[in-house]
Design an enzyme around this catalytic site. Structure first.
Site: not given
Ligand SMILES: Cc1ncc(COP(=O)(O)O)c(C=O)c1O
Length: 345
Positions: A20, A72, A143, A168
């Site tokens: 992480r 979005y 975006d 996507k």
């Protein structure tokens, strides 16, 4: 797949102790590829929303955020939550009105843009808005999920950050969630990496591998999708049961000229309208080749009536978002024709 690394590995595989905080070689390989494509320093996250949230987390309390009135729905929901919590003020603007949007960008701390927007496929003048925000001292994030770096490079157009839902087109097979934020400077990338470490929205090892594999065919998939999209958009314009078609590649799309300036192709997303919500639902229920499903950017085409989602009241009731995949264009057209016929008298 490792989450932790043998202590004292300095100089062997880089200084890595815990994934992480220190990333894995897999994430770094993906970040290298996407960073090259987007002309910046990429940071991978667990999802597109994880990447978006990391950008918003860079803001000071009380910041002014400008965002498109059509963008979005998940980003709208995040912005609304933050506003309610007193974290920031949101200024939603019609990004197709460049004068209004430039004025809003000049008073913002963060200019958040999408072009083409999800789902209306509006086109914003990215160079003008990035310059306005940048010159006024704002951070500018775009975006770029719908365009992908192959069709549009926000950092070259003046943005500080390009954001992706790699879920996507970059992944391309509807089998993973992953997000990426690409910064125009190592300092900004370091701030995003810090957000990833402390908030924990890290990418999964399998997902990272799958996006890397998906990227190998991105150009082929996108080429097929956008060629079919151009053909289908033109055919839909002529269909008697279709009341409106929005595709930036159509000469009469209001953003066509601007899209031609800032994009190298018009993409594989189409939006079109039928006469009512019921007719749109019938189209979704009747398609056989196209999947009636949410999401986009997969090898399989998907169609959805977005107005059924919360926060999408600005959409016409019969509005359909159509992600054009890699099927044969004539199979897609036959499917649309027979689904549309179900809506007729
Ligand atoms: C344009 C856009 N940005 C961001 C997201 C969020 O991405 P994710 O679902 O990977 O969190 C989506 C998801 O649909 C999207 O369409």
């Amino acid at each position: 797949m490792a989450s932790n690394f043998r202590a004292g590995n300095l100089g062997q595989i880089g200084h890595r102790e815990y994934a992480r905080s220190d990333a894995t070689p897999g994430w770094e390989a993906l970040e290298e590829v996407v960073g090259e494509l987007e002309l910046g320093d990429a940071v991978a996250f667990s999802s597109g929303m994880g990447a978006a949230a990391a950008v918003f987390d860079l803001l000071h309390v009380g910041a002014q955020v400008m965002a498109p009135s059509d963008c979005y729905a998940g980003v709208h929901a995040l912005l609304a939550d933050g506003q309610q919590q007193g974290r920031w003020q949101v200024d939603l603007v019609d990004v197709t009105d460049t004068a209004v949007a430039v004025a809003a960008a000049r008073r913002a701390d963060l200019v958040w843009l999408e072009s083409p927007t999800n789902p209306l496929l509006d086109i914003a003048d990215l160079p003008a808005l990035c310059t306005a925000g940048r010159d006024a001292g704002a951070m500018v994030a775009v975006d770029n999920t719908f365009a992908t770096p192959l069709l549009q490079q926000p950092i070259a157009l003046g943005a500080h950050i390009a954001v992706h839902s790699a879920t996507k087109f970059l992944g391309g097979h509807s089998d993973l969630l992953l997000g990426i934020a690409v910064a125009d400077s190592p300092h900004l990338a370091e701030q995003l990496r810090h957000r990833r470490e402390v908030a924990g929205a890290v990418p999964g090892a399998l997902e990272t591998f799958l996006v890397l594999r998906g990227l190998r065919t991105l150009a082929l998939r996108l080429d097929q999708g956008q060629r079919s999209a151009a053909t289908l958009a033109q055919r839909l314009v002529e269909h008697p049961l279709v009341t409106r078609v929005r595709y930036p590649g159509l000469a009469d799309h209001p953003g066509h000229a601007q899209a031609a300036v800032q994009m190298t192709g018009f993409g594989a997303m189409i939006a079109f309208e039928v006469q009512s919500a019921a007719a749109a639902d019938t189209v979704c229920a009747s398609v056989r080749v196209i999947r009636s499903a949410t999401s986009l950017g997969g090898v399989e085409s998907t169609i959805e009536r977005r107005a059924k989602l919360p926060g999408q009241g600005h959409l016409p009731p019969g509005f359909l978002r159509f992600s054009v995949g890699c099927e044969h264009v004539d199979d897609l057209w036959d499917d649309l024709v027979s689904a549309l016929a179900q809506t007729g008298p």
